[in-house]
Scaffold this active site. Structure first.
Site, PDB file in Angstrom:
ATOM      1  N   GLU A   1       0.805  -1.226   0.000  1.00 33.04           N
ATOM      2  CA  GLU A   1       0.000   0.000   0.000  1.00 33.04           C
ATOM      3  C   GLU A   1       0.839   1.277   0.000  1.00 33.04           C
ATOM      4  O   GLU A   1       0.461   2.251  -0.640  1.00 33.04           O
ATOM      5  CB  GLU A   1      -0.945   0.007   1.208  1.00 33.04           C
ATOM      6  CG  GLU A   1      -2.034  -1.049   1.106  1.00 33.04           C
ATOM      7  CD  GLU A   1      -3.037  -0.962   2.244  1.00 33.04           C
ATOM      8  OE1 GLU A   1      -3.666   0.086   2.415  1.00 33.04           O
ATOM      9  OE2 GLU A   1      -3.177  -1.959   2.982  1.00 33.04           O
TER      10      GLU A   1
ATOM     11  N   HIS B   1       8.952 -26.938   3.333  1.00 33.46           N
ATOM     12  CA  HIS B   1       8.264 -28.161   2.917  1.00 33.46           C
ATOM     13  C   HIS B   1       7.481 -27.962   1.624  1.00 33.46           C
ATOM     14  O   HIS B   1       6.710 -28.829   1.239  1.00 33.46           O
ATOM     15  CB  HIS B   1       7.362 -28.641   4.060  1.00 33.46           C
ATOM     16  CG  HIS B   1       8.156 -28.910   5.313  1.00 33.46           C
ATOM     17  ND1 HIS B   1       8.771 -30.122   5.568  1.00 33.46           N
ATOM     18  CD2 HIS B   1       8.507 -28.092   6.339  1.00 33.46           C
ATOM     19  CE1 HIS B   1       9.425 -30.041   6.712  1.00 33.46           C
ATOM     20  NE2 HIS B   1       9.289 -28.813   7.198  1.00 33.46           N
TER      21      HIS B   1
ATOM     22  N   LYS C   1     -13.857   0.056  -3.783  1.00 36.82           N
ATOM     23  CA  LYS C   1     -14.934   0.281  -2.805  1.00 36.82           C
ATOM     24  C   LYS C   1     -16.061   1.083  -3.443  1.00 36.82           C
ATOM     25  O   LYS C   1     -17.239   0.825  -3.191  1.00 36.82           O
ATOM     26  CB  LYS C   1     -14.397   1.009  -1.560  1.00 36.82           C
ATOM     27  CG  LYS C   1     -13.558   0.104  -0.662  1.00 36.82           C
ATOM     28  CD  LYS C   1     -13.133   0.803   0.622  1.00 36.82           C
ATOM     29  CE  LYS C   1     -12.354  -0.151   1.513  1.00 36.82           C
ATOM     30  NZ  LYS C   1     -11.870   0.433   2.754  1.00 36.82           N
TER      31      LYS C   1
HETATM   32  O1  PA5 Z   1      -5.240   0.262   4.348  1.00 40.27           O
HETATM   33  C1  PA5 Z   1      -6.382   0.375   3.924  1.00 40.27           C
HETATM   34  O2  PA5 Z   1      -6.871   1.466   3.579  1.00 40.27           O
HETATM   35  C2  PA5 Z   1      -7.252  -0.845   3.830  1.00 40.27           C
HETATM   36  O3  PA5 Z   1      -6.526  -2.017   4.024  1.00 40.27           O
HETATM   37  C3  PA5 Z   1      -8.412  -0.724   4.838  1.00 40.27           C
HETATM   38  O4  PA5 Z   1      -7.951  -0.872   6.146  1.00 40.27           O
HETATM   39  C4  PA5 Z   1      -9.470  -1.776   4.494  1.00 40.27           C
HETATM   40  O5  PA5 Z   1      -9.972  -1.533   3.209  1.00 40.27           O
HETATM   41  C5  PA5 Z   1     -10.610  -1.795   5.489  1.00 40.27           C
HETATM   42  O6  PA5 Z   1     -11.120  -0.518   5.725  1.00 40.27           O
HETATM   43  P1  PA5 Z   1     -11.367  -0.077   7.233  1.00 40.27           P
HETATM   44  O7  PA5 Z   1     -10.063  -0.202   7.906  1.00 40.27           O
HETATM   45  O8  PA5 Z   1     -11.872   1.318   7.165  1.00 40.27           O
HETATM   46  O9  PA5 Z   1     -12.390  -1.040   7.766  1.00 40.27           O
END
Ligand code: PA5
Length: 340
Positions: free
Chosen positions: A220, A236, A330
Site C-alpha cells: 500500500e 516443505h 470500494k
Molecule cells: O489500508 C487500507 O486502507 C485498507 O486495508 C483498509 O484498512 C481496508 O480496506 C478496510 O477498511 P477499514 O479499515 O476502514 O475497515
C-alpha cells in the site's frame, strides 16, 4: 487527531505516541462486565485486521486464548454463544465487516466494536454494543497503534489476558528511543529493494503477523508487490519454487525476521535454505527484533517494516498516502449495492 496534514513517514514515526494514547483511551471505555469467554474472533479487513493477527501472535505462547482474524462477509460455524466477537473497522464502513457483525449479532454472542465511526458505530449503538471510539482522519494502516492497542487492552480488561501495560510502556519507550536509528536502517534496506521482490519470512509465530504487516505496508505505501511466508513451513513446499519463474530469478530478496522465540532448528533451516536455493535470489537480509517483552520485540520489527515501506515509496517516486485502487474498488462495490 487528523492525519491529513502529516506524511505517512511522520505517521509511521509517531507509532509510539499513538500507542500510548490508545492505551489511555481504552482504559476509560465502557466495555461491560468481565466474563470468561471462549475463543475471540475479530472481524476486520486490511489495516483493521492486522491488530488481531498481532494479538494472536503475542498470545501464541503466553495466553491460552485462541484469537483469530475473520476476513470475510460470513462467520464460521464454530462461532457460538461462548465466544467474543470483535468487529474492527477504522472507517466503520467496510462491507465485509458490517456483514459479519450483523451475523454475529444474530448468533447471540458477546460483541465489541472498535471504530472511528461510520455505519459500524451506528449499528453498534442501536444494538447497545460496547464500542471503543478511536480518533478518525487517518489512513487505516496508519492507525495501527489505536487498532492494536485498544484490542489488547480491551481483552485484558475483559479478563482474557493479563495486563500488558508494562510491556506497552517498554514498547513505547524502545520505539521512541530507537526510531532515528531504525529510520536509517530502513533507508539502507529500502535501497536494496528497489525493483526487487521482497520475500518476507517470519521464523516464529510471534513474527507471523509482522511479516504480513510488512507485505501489506509495502503493497500500500510503496505500491509494489511483496511476498510473505513463514518458516519452517516454507521448507516443505516453497523452497522448491524459489527463483522461478525465471524472470524472478535473482530478483527476489529474502528477508528473514528473527526473534529470540525463533527455534534454534528453524534458524539453522534458514542458513541451509539460503545455501540450497543460492541462484534463486539476489541477496538475503536478516533482521532481529529488539526489546525484552514479546510485545516490544514484535513492534520493533513492525515499525522498521513501516519505515522501510515509506523509504521504498520515496525511492520509487510514489506517494505512500493514497490507495486509489482500494478506493475505486470500494466505490464500484458501493455503486453495485445501490443499483440492486
Ligand atoms: O489500508 C487500507 O486502507 C485498507 O486495508 C483498509 O484498512 C481496508 O480496506 C478496510 O477498511 P477499514 O479499515 O476502514 O475497515
Amino acid at each position: 487527531m487528523a492525519g491529513n496534514s502529516r506524511t505517512m513517514l511522520e505517521l509511521a514515526l509517531g507509532l509510539p505516541e499513538q500507542m500510548a494514547e490508545a492505551a489511555a483511551l481504552c482504559r476509560c471505555a465502557e466495555l461491560g462486565e468481565p466474563v470468561n469467554y471462549g475463543p475471540v474472533l475479530v472481524a476486520g479487513m486490511g489495516g483493521s485486521a492486522i491488530g488481531a493477527d498481532l494479538v494472536r501472535g503475542l498470545f501464541w505462547d503466553e495466553v491460552p486464548v485462541a484469537v483469530s482474524a475473520l476476513r470475510d462477509y460470513r462467520v464460521p460455524a464454530s462461532l457460538g454463544k461462548d465466544g467474543l466477537f470483535v468487529a474492527v473497522s477504522y472507517s466503520g464502513n467496510t462491507e465485509e465487516t458490517l456483514s459479519a457483525f450483523s451475523l454475529a449479532l444474530k448468533r447471540g454472542c458477546r460483541t465489541l466494536c472498535i471504530t472511528s465511526g461510520g455505519a459500524l458505530a451506528g449499528l453498534a449503538a442501536r444494538h447497545g454494543v460496547p464500542t471503543i471510539l478511536i480518533p478518525g482522519g487517518l489512513p487505516p494502516r496508519a492507525a495501527l497503534g489505536y487498532l492494536f492497542v485498544t484490542l489488547l487492552v480491551a481483552l485484558g480488561r475483559l479478563g482474557l489476558c493479563r495486563s500488558y501495560s508494562r510491556d506497552l510502556s517498554e514498547a513505547v519507550g524502545l520505539a521512541a528511543s530507537r526510531r532515528d536509528e531504525w529510520q536509517r536502517e530502513a533507508r539502507r534496506l529500502a535501497s536494496k529493494l528497489v525493483d526487487r521482490l521482497p520475500l518476507v519470512y517470519s521464523t516464529s509465530r510471534l513474527l507471523d503477523p509482522v511479516a504480513e504487516r510488512w507485505r501489506c505496508q509495502i503493497n500500500e505505501n510503496a505500491k509494489t508487490m511483496c511476498h510473505s511466508s513463514f518458516f519452517p513451513e516454507h521448507n516443505h513446499n516453497e523452497i522448491v519454487g524459489m527463483g522461478e519463474p525465471c524472470f524472478m530469478t535473482r530478483k527476489g530478496v529474502p528477508i528473514g525476521l528473527f526473534d529470540k522465540s525463533t527455534h534454534p532448528r528453524t534458524a539453522l533451516r534458514w542458513r541451509h535454505v539460503l545455501a540450497v536455493t543460492r541462484g534463486g535470489y539476489e541477496r538475503a537480509v536478516e533482521l532481529r527484533s529488539e526489546g525484552r517483552s514479546g510485545l516490544a520485540r514484535m513492534l520493533s520489527l513492525v515499525m522498521l517494516g513501516d519505515l522501510v515501506s515509506c523509504e521504498l515509496a520515496r525511492l520509487r517516486g510514489v506517494d505512500p498516502m493514497p490507495v486509489a485502487r482500494i478506493d475505486e474498488l470500494k466505490r464500484r462495490m458501493a455503486q453495485s449495492r445501490r443499483q440492486k
